[in-house]
Motif scaffolding. Sequence first.
Motif, PDB file in Angstrom:
ATOM      1  N   GLN A 174       0.806  -1.217   0.000  1.00  0.00           N
ATOM      2  CA  GLN A 174       0.000   0.000   0.000  1.00  0.00           C
ATOM      3  C   GLN A 174       0.838   1.267   0.000  1.00  0.00           C
ATOM      4  N   ALA A 177       1.611   6.697   0.522  1.00  0.00           N
ATOM      5  CA  ALA A 177       0.997   7.859  -0.128  1.00  0.00           C
ATOM      6  C   ALA A 177      -0.330   8.256   0.518  1.00  0.00           C
ATOM      7  N   GLU A 178      -1.238   7.295   0.736  1.00  0.00           N
ATOM      8  CA  GLU A 178      -2.552   7.663   1.278  1.00  0.00           C
ATOM      9  C   GLU A 178      -2.419   8.247   2.678  1.00  0.00           C
ATOM     10  N   GLU A 180       0.189   9.832   3.854  1.00  0.00           N
ATOM     11  CA  GLU A 180       0.752  11.179   3.734  1.00  0.00           C
ATOM     12  C   GLU A 180      -0.312  12.166   3.273  1.00  0.00           C
ATOM     13  N   ALA A 181      -1.169  11.715   2.374  1.00  0.00           N
ATOM     14  CA  ALA A 181      -2.256  12.588   1.922  1.00  0.00           C
ATOM     15  C   ALA A 181      -3.118  13.000   3.108  1.00  0.00           C
ATOM     16  N   ALA A 182      -3.437  12.048   3.977  1.00  0.00           N
ATOM     17  CA  ALA A 182      -4.257  12.367   5.147  1.00  0.00           C
ATOM     18  C   ALA A 182      -3.571  13.416   6.019  1.00  0.00           C
ATOM     19  N   LEU A 183      -2.273  13.271   6.192  1.00  0.00           N
ATOM     20  CA  LEU A 183      -1.540  14.236   7.030  1.00  0.00           C
ATOM     21  C   LEU A 183      -1.557  15.631   6.409  1.00  0.00           C
ATOM     22  N   THR A 184      -1.342  15.707   5.080  1.00  0.00           N
ATOM     23  CA  THR A 184      -1.352  17.034   4.456  1.00  0.00           C
ATOM     24  C   THR A 184      -2.738  17.661   4.546  1.00  0.00           C
ATOM     25  N   LEU A 185      -3.777  16.829   4.677  1.00  0.00           N
ATOM     26  CA  LEU A 185      -5.132  17.375   4.793  1.00  0.00           C
ATOM     27  C   LEU A 185      -5.449  17.778   6.230  1.00  0.00           C
ATOM     28  N   MET A 192      -5.405   9.755  11.256  1.00  0.00           N
ATOM     29  CA  MET A 192      -4.958   9.089  10.033  1.00  0.00           C
ATOM     30  C   MET A 192      -4.987   7.581  10.214  1.00  0.00           C
ATOM     31  N   VAL A 196      -7.570   5.912   7.743  1.00  0.00           N
ATOM     32  CA  VAL A 196      -6.915   5.519   6.489  1.00  0.00           C
ATOM     33  C   VAL A 196      -6.156   4.190   6.627  1.00  0.00           C
ATOM     34  N   ASN A 200      -7.578   0.227   5.439  1.00  0.00           N
ATOM     35  CA  ASN A 200      -6.849  -0.399   4.338  1.00  0.00           C
ATOM     36  C   ASN A 200      -6.285  -1.771   4.694  1.00  0.00           C
ATOM     37  N   SER A 288      -8.709  -0.283  -7.307  1.00  0.00           N
ATOM     38  CA  SER A 288      -7.946   0.914  -7.687  1.00  0.00           C
ATOM     39  C   SER A 288      -6.457   0.645  -7.558  1.00  0.00           C
ATOM     40  N   HIS A 289      -5.656   1.369  -8.277  1.00  0.00           N
ATOM     41  CA  HIS A 289      -4.188   1.276  -8.378  1.00  0.00           C
ATOM     42  C   HIS A 289      -3.766   0.009  -9.132  1.00  0.00           C
TER      43      HIS A 289
ATOM     44  N   VAL B  71       3.542  18.971   9.099  1.00  0.00           N
ATOM     45  CA  VAL B  71       2.756  18.880   7.858  1.00  0.00           C
ATOM     46  C   VAL B  71       1.400  19.534   8.034  1.00  0.00           C
ATOM     47  N   PHE B  80      -0.626  14.250  -5.049  1.00  0.00           N
ATOM     48  CA  PHE B  80       0.436  13.262  -5.202  1.00  0.00           C
ATOM     49  C   PHE B  80       0.488  12.726  -6.626  1.00  0.00           C
ATOM     50  N   PHE B  86      -8.174   8.084  -1.200  1.00  0.00           N
ATOM     51  CA  PHE B  86      -8.510   7.045  -0.227  1.00  0.00           C
ATOM     52  C   PHE B  86      -9.442   6.054  -0.909  1.00  0.00           C
ATOM     53  N   HIS B  88     -10.994   3.419  -0.037  1.00  0.00           N
ATOM     54  CA  HIS B  88     -12.182   2.856   0.626  1.00  0.00           C
ATOM     55  C   HIS B  88     -13.244   3.915   0.892  1.00  0.00           C
ATOM     56  N   TYR B  97     -12.711  14.867   3.521  1.00  0.00           N
ATOM     57  CA  TYR B  97     -11.820  14.336   4.558  1.00  0.00           C
ATOM     58  C   TYR B  97     -11.144  15.428   5.394  1.00  0.00           C
ATOM     59  N   SER B 135     -11.875   3.791  -7.660  1.00  0.00           N
ATOM     60  CA  SER B 135     -11.624   2.752  -8.664  1.00  0.00           C
ATOM     61  C   SER B 135     -12.594   2.853  -9.837  1.00  0.00           C
ATOM     62  N   ILE B 153      -9.361  22.022   1.920  1.00  0.00           N
ATOM     63  CA  ILE B 153      -8.886  22.486   3.224  1.00  0.00           C
ATOM     64  C   ILE B 153      -8.555  23.976   3.223  1.00  0.00           C
TER      65      ILE B 153
END
Lengths: 289, 239
Positions: A174, A177-178, A180-185, A192, A196, A200, A288-289, B71, B80, B86, B88, B97, B135, B153
């Motif tokens: 996994q 990335a996901e 880190e995205a949560a942290l930047t948000l 997180m 997240v 997962n 996804s991915h 951060v 990214f 996310f 799910h 979020y 997806s 945000i």
Amino acid sequence: MSDATNLRAFRAPTDEAPLARWLLIGFAALALAILVFAPLIVIFAEALSKGWSAALSSLNNRDALAAIRLTLLVAAIAVPVNVVFGIAAAWFITRFDFRGKAFLITLIDLPFSVSPVVAGLCIVLLFGANTVIGSWLVAMGFPIVFALPGIVLATIFVTFPFVARELIPVMIEQGRAEEEAALTLGASGWHMFFTVTLPNIRWALLYGVLLCNARAMGEFGAVAVVSGKIRGQTTTMPVMIEMFYNEYLSVAAFSMAALLAFLALVTLLLKTLLEQRHAAGLSASRKSH
Amino acid sequence: MHIQIDEISRDFGATAALTPVSLNIPSGALVALLGPSGSGKTTLLRILGGLEYPSSGRVLFDGQDATGLSVQERRAGFVFQSYALFRHMTVFENIAYGLRARPRAQRPPRPEIARRVTKLLELIQLPGIGDRYPSQLSGGQRQRVALARALAIEPRMLLLDEPFGALDARVRKELRQGLRDIHDETGLTTVFVTHDQEEAMELADLVVVMSMGRIEQIGKPTDIRARPATEFVRGFIGA
Ligand SMILES: Nc1ncnc2c1ncn2[C@@H]1O[C@H](COP(=O)(O)OP(=O)(O)OP(=O)(O)O)[C@@H](O)[C@H]1O
Ligand SMILES: [Mg+2]
């Protein structure tokens, strides 16, 4: 015209010839029958050989009930502890770069390669009443060997790899990335993790928990050594089964064994049901991915 | 927001991803970090976003030292390379979020969150896909959802790592214009990473050409085309 015949003649390159396929399937089915189904059937048949009431009454006594209670209690302590340890270990290994990582992974696997009896002996040698730590603990009224703490310790050791082993490959795949995205948000580390990371890894985690639980309830070697086999006090279900069997109480032994097998089957059923119920969400999140 | 990068360096063990680089990004600019693979573009962007720490040097936001900011405190809208949606969560939940993650006192009420998400979906021209999962989206749609999620945000700046990397040429052109429009509308200081010189020249106000952890040249697209500062820049932009 000739399309139909062409189609029939076509075989995917990865397909085996029909004969080889049937041989392989037959072999797998045979192995499954001999190794899995036959023992299960024997256990239940032996347990019920004198009827339902005999089987039930053989379990309805102080010692048997105590063994069942103890096994459930040990699993109820060991599994949550290993869930926390396992998540922490998998997290640490997959999310940080540090020296000695390979060594740590080997260490996690150690319980798989060390015989459970040896693990039990180590606990006895460390905490037994004739050691410094052990005698002090006994004096404090908190004996470890031949008591619940020792059994729990031995079980935790033996089942330690299951959760971490299930999680590590999933968390590596996994990536970060996901998270880190949560942290930047703006999410905090805990937020997180719960929104997240945990969603997962939930299926791998569930699988690890089920394996861990099955082994925790079924562990014999390590527990037999540290428990001292005090009837009605430190005998778990597997130890009790052996005692019944040695005393030629075969209905009791097999009834207890059937109950243990039943508990394992229930966990498997639970997993299948959960997977079916969430199949839609599962495939959506996996695609996804 | 005005961003200053003051003598930032970053080592990964023996490899120097960034030798000390300095860069001044005026408020409201649209800046491209342009360079070949391994030149340190992502590393610099992650340091701006607070996902990576510099080995030395400082980052200043509006003149204030921001090097030690976490951060979360940086409030940078980060897109990214692989979008990192996310998987799910539905598109709606993805975009919401950041608002839902706020401490209770600062969290907008439910209807307000729904209103903002709907508005963002309109901004990225994908109304009505809120119930889908990532997806179930095309690559270009995912990219736009990632952008909307970052905008939700109310960020102080926008940081994008190869935002159009994995898309076909036509979608790239479309989304390029989309990013330009959103930038002009919000006025956010925007930094994006690319190794496509045409994309950088066409989209950015200011292009920063990087190579092997160094900044080779900083300038307007026309200036860089007209006067490449080094042999490397001349070769890379094919002038
Ligand atoms: N976590 C890390 N550990 C070790 N080395 C790293 C790490 N991240 C980056 N590097 C190294 O730092 C250098 C710069 O990497 P960076 O990802 O910033 O390049 P980039 O310009 O974004 O390249 P690309 O266009 O391929 O994405 C590379 O040599 C890379 O190998
Ligand atoms: Mg990069």
